[in-house]
Design a protein around this motif. Structure first.
Motif, PDB file in Angstrom:
ATOM      1  N   LEU A  67       0.844  -1.187   0.000  1.00 26.17           N
ATOM      2  CA  LEU A  67       0.000   0.000   0.000  1.00 26.17           C
ATOM      3  C   LEU A  67       0.879   1.238   0.000  1.00 26.17           C
ATOM      4  CD1 LEU A  67      -2.876   1.326   0.441  1.00 26.17           C
ATOM      5  CD2 LEU A  67      -2.387   1.225   2.885  1.00 26.17           C
ATOM      6  N   VAL A  68       0.450   2.246  -0.747  1.00 26.79           N
ATOM      7  CA  VAL A  68       1.093   3.554  -0.728  1.00 26.79           C
ATOM      8  C   VAL A  68       0.114   4.536  -0.097  1.00 26.79           C
ATOM      9  CG1 VAL A  68       1.917   5.468  -2.139  1.00 26.79           C
ATOM     10  CG2 VAL A  68       2.538   3.133  -2.744  1.00 26.79           C
ATOM     11  N   LEU A  69       0.593   5.324   0.850  1.00 31.13           N
ATOM     12  CA  LEU A  69      -0.235   6.320   1.533  1.00 31.13           C
ATOM     13  C   LEU A  69       0.409   7.689   1.395  1.00 31.13           C
ATOM     14  CD1 LEU A  69      -1.996   6.095   4.942  1.00 31.13           C
ATOM     15  CD2 LEU A  69      -0.288   7.903   4.624  1.00 31.13           C
ATOM     16  N   LEU A  70      -0.416   8.698   1.198  1.00 37.09           N
ATOM     17  CA  LEU A  70       0.130  10.058   1.136  1.00 37.09           C
ATOM     18  C   LEU A  70      -0.893  11.073   1.613  1.00 37.09           C
ATOM     19  CD1 LEU A  70       0.094  11.800  -2.311  1.00 37.09           C
ATOM     20  CD2 LEU A  70      -1.122   9.653  -1.971  1.00 37.09           C
ATOM     21  N   ASP A  71      -0.386  12.240   2.021  1.00 36.77           N
ATOM     22  CA  ASP A  71      -1.215  13.416   2.191  1.00 36.77           C
ATOM     23  C   ASP A  71      -0.564  14.521   1.381  1.00 36.77           C
ATOM     24  OD1 ASP A  71       0.947  14.440   3.698  1.00 36.77           O
ATOM     25  OD2 ASP A  71      -0.382  15.419   5.122  1.00 36.77           O
ATOM     26  N   GLY A  72      -1.147  15.708   1.432  1.00 37.61           N
ATOM     27  CA  GLY A  72      -0.515  16.826   0.751  1.00 37.61           C
ATOM     28  C   GLY A  72      -1.515  17.890   0.368  1.00 37.61           C
ATOM     29  N   TYR A  73      -1.303  19.066   0.825  1.00 33.34           N
ATOM     30  CA  TYR A  73      -1.819  20.370   0.431  1.00 33.34           C
ATOM     31  C   TYR A  73      -1.690  21.389   1.544  1.00 33.34           C
ATOM     32  CZ  TYR A  73      -6.642  19.233   2.301  1.00 33.34           C
ATOM     33  OH  TYR A  73      -7.732  18.867   3.045  1.00 33.34           O
ATOM     34  N   THR A  74      -1.341  20.932   2.748  1.00 33.88           N
ATOM     35  CA  THR A  74      -1.196  21.877   3.862  1.00 33.88           C
ATOM     36  C   THR A  74      -0.197  22.977   3.538  1.00 33.88           C
ATOM     37  OG1 THR A  74      -1.730  20.166   5.479  1.00 33.88           O
ATOM     38  CG2 THR A  74      -0.565  22.102   6.293  1.00 33.88           C
ATOM     39  N   ASN A  75       0.944  22.610   2.966  1.00 33.21           N
ATOM     40  CA  ASN A  75       1.988  23.608   2.688  1.00 33.21           C
ATOM     41  C   ASN A  75       1.815  24.293   1.337  1.00 33.21           C
ATOM     42  OD1 ASN A  75       3.484  23.177   5.154  1.00 33.21           O
ATOM     43  ND2 ASN A  75       3.997  21.180   4.313  1.00 33.21           N
ATOM     44  N   ASP A  76       0.710  23.981   0.670  1.00 36.70           N
ATOM     45  CA  ASP A  76       0.334  24.700  -0.549  1.00 36.70           C
ATOM     46  C   ASP A  76      -0.835  25.649  -0.291  1.00 36.70           C
ATOM     47  OD1 ASP A  76       1.909  23.025  -2.753  1.00 36.70           O
ATOM     48  OD2 ASP A  76       1.008  21.598  -1.364  1.00 36.70           O
ATOM     49  N   ALA A  77      -1.398  25.599   0.926  1.00 34.66           N
ATOM     50  CA  ALA A  77      -2.636  26.316   1.226  1.00 34.66           C
ATOM     51  C   ALA A  77      -2.373  27.762   1.618  1.00 34.66           C
ATOM     52  CB  ALA A  77      -3.405  25.580   2.325  1.00 34.66           C
ATOM     53  N   HIS A 127      -7.384  17.330   8.674  1.00 38.28           N
ATOM     54  CA  HIS A 127      -8.572  17.785   9.396  1.00 38.28           C
ATOM     55  C   HIS A 127      -8.919  19.227   9.029  1.00 38.28           C
ATOM     56  CE1 HIS A 127      -5.019  18.956  11.706  1.00 38.28           C
ATOM     57  NE2 HIS A 127      -5.724  20.012  12.079  1.00 38.28           N
ATOM     58  N   ARG A 128     -10.108  19.648   9.401  1.00 40.52           N
ATOM     59  CA  ARG A 128     -10.478  21.059   9.251  1.00 40.52           C
ATOM     60  C   ARG A 128      -9.585  21.870  10.190  1.00 40.52           C
ATOM     61  NH1 ARG A 128     -16.495  19.661  10.591  1.00 40.52           N
ATOM     62  NH2 ARG A 128     -15.372  17.821  11.335  1.00 40.52           N
ATOM     63  N   SER A 129      -8.733  22.647   9.595  1.00 42.61           N
ATOM     64  CA  SER A 129      -7.627  23.234  10.347  1.00 42.61           C
ATOM     65  C   SER A 129      -7.793  24.725  10.587  1.00 42.61           C
ATOM     66  CB  SER A 129      -6.309  22.993   9.594  1.00 42.61           C
ATOM     67  OG  SER A 129      -5.235  23.645  10.236  1.00 42.61           O
ATOM     68  N   GLY A 130      -7.562  25.112  11.824  1.00 42.94           N
ATOM     69  CA  GLY A 130      -7.495  26.530  12.156  1.00 42.94           C
ATOM     70  C   GLY A 130      -6.135  27.133  11.862  1.00 42.94           C
ATOM     71  N   GLY A 131      -5.223  26.305  11.347  1.00 46.32           N
ATOM     72  CA  GLY A 131      -3.880  26.779  11.051  1.00 46.32           C
ATOM     73  C   GLY A 131      -3.686  27.275   9.635  1.00 46.32           C
ATOM     74  N   ARG A 132      -4.745  27.187   8.814  1.00 44.99           N
ATOM     75  CA  ARG A 132      -4.689  27.650   7.432  1.00 44.99           C
ATOM     76  C   ARG A 132      -6.006  28.330   7.084  1.00 44.99           C
ATOM     77  NH1 ARG A 132      -0.144  26.592   8.065  1.00 44.99           N
ATOM     78  NH2 ARG A 132       1.299  25.365   6.770  1.00 44.99           N
ATOM     79  N   ASP A 133      -5.983  29.194   6.064  1.00 46.87           N
ATOM     80  CA  ASP A 133      -7.208  29.818   5.577  1.00 46.87           C
ATOM     81  C   ASP A 133      -8.198  28.729   5.174  1.00 46.87           C
ATOM     82  OD1 ASP A 133      -8.847  30.757   3.051  1.00 46.87           O
ATOM     83  OD2 ASP A 133      -8.352  32.570   4.160  1.00 46.87           O
TER      84      ASP A 133
END
Length: 214
Positions: A67-77, A127-133
């Motif tokens: 299995l391959v797992l990934l996340d990604g967009y926090t540092n693009d937001a 998650h729905r983050s208060g750390g990004r717009d």
């Protein structure tokens, strides 16, 4: 899931920021006995940069995992990237503009499919983050989910499928490392990320009729 090999890519949400031993993937590794290849790096981006997720994928072993797992967009937001979202490529495309968000995301998925044919991919939303717009993270998630659908990628949608929302100051204080920012602490990982992600991993690794041996 004991004995299954999983490669994990992405940013500090997967890596664990300042608490890498307590990241949700390390906790899943401890609980299940999977063989975890951790390639995620703090600060990694989908859009081409000196710290791009694409580089992690290219540098990972050619030996196929289960299995391959990934996340990604926090540092693009960030607002500066709204002008370089790009668009989802037509079916059959093999060339992607990774200076855009969509191009970078599809290039990651294309490279994974080429490198490990037939290996399932699981994408984890933040998650729905208060750390990004909030509007920007919603837009990037929307695009990411559309591309996952196009590429047949399964999704563990932490954003939509649990109650975690650190726009609530109490949740920010209790669930985020040092009480501010984007990074889930151990309590947060155990309460929200681990059950949701581990459940989805089991679904992907053991489709109907092929139950897990315990």
């Amino acid at each position: 899931m004991q004995g299954k090999k999983v490669y994990a890519f992405g940013d500090s949400i997967v890596y664990g920021h300042t608490m890498p031993d307590k990241s949700f993937m390390r906790l899943i590794e401890q609980e299940t006995g999977i063989g975890l290849g951790m390639y995620a790096v703090n600060g990694a981006t989908v859009i081409r940069s000196e710290n791009a997720i694409q580089t992690q994928v290219e540098g990972a072993p050619c030996e196929a995992p289960d299995l391959v797992l990934l996340d990604g967009y926090t540092n693009d937001a960030y607002a500066r990237n709204l002008g370089v979202l790009g668009g989802i490529a037509p079916e059959g495309a093999v060339d992607f503009d990774d200076a855009t968000f969509c191009g970078g995301f599809e290039k990651i998925l294309y490279t994974m499919h080429q490198k490990w044919p037939g290996v399932p991919i699981l994408y984890v939303t933040i998650h729905r983050s208060g750390g990004r717009d909030y509007k920007i993270q919603c837009r990037l998630r929307e695009l990411a989910l559309a591309m996952c659908d196009k590429w047949g990628v399964q999704v563990a949608d932490v954003f939509a499928d649990c109650a975690l929302d650190t726009r609530d100051p109490d949740q920010m204080r209790d669930m985020i490392i040092d009480g501010a920012g984007s990074h889930p602490n151990e309590t947060c990982c155990r309460t929200y990320y681990v059950p949701l992600v581990m459940g989805k991993m089991r679904t992907v690794l053991y489709p109907a009729g092929k139950g897990e041996k315990r």
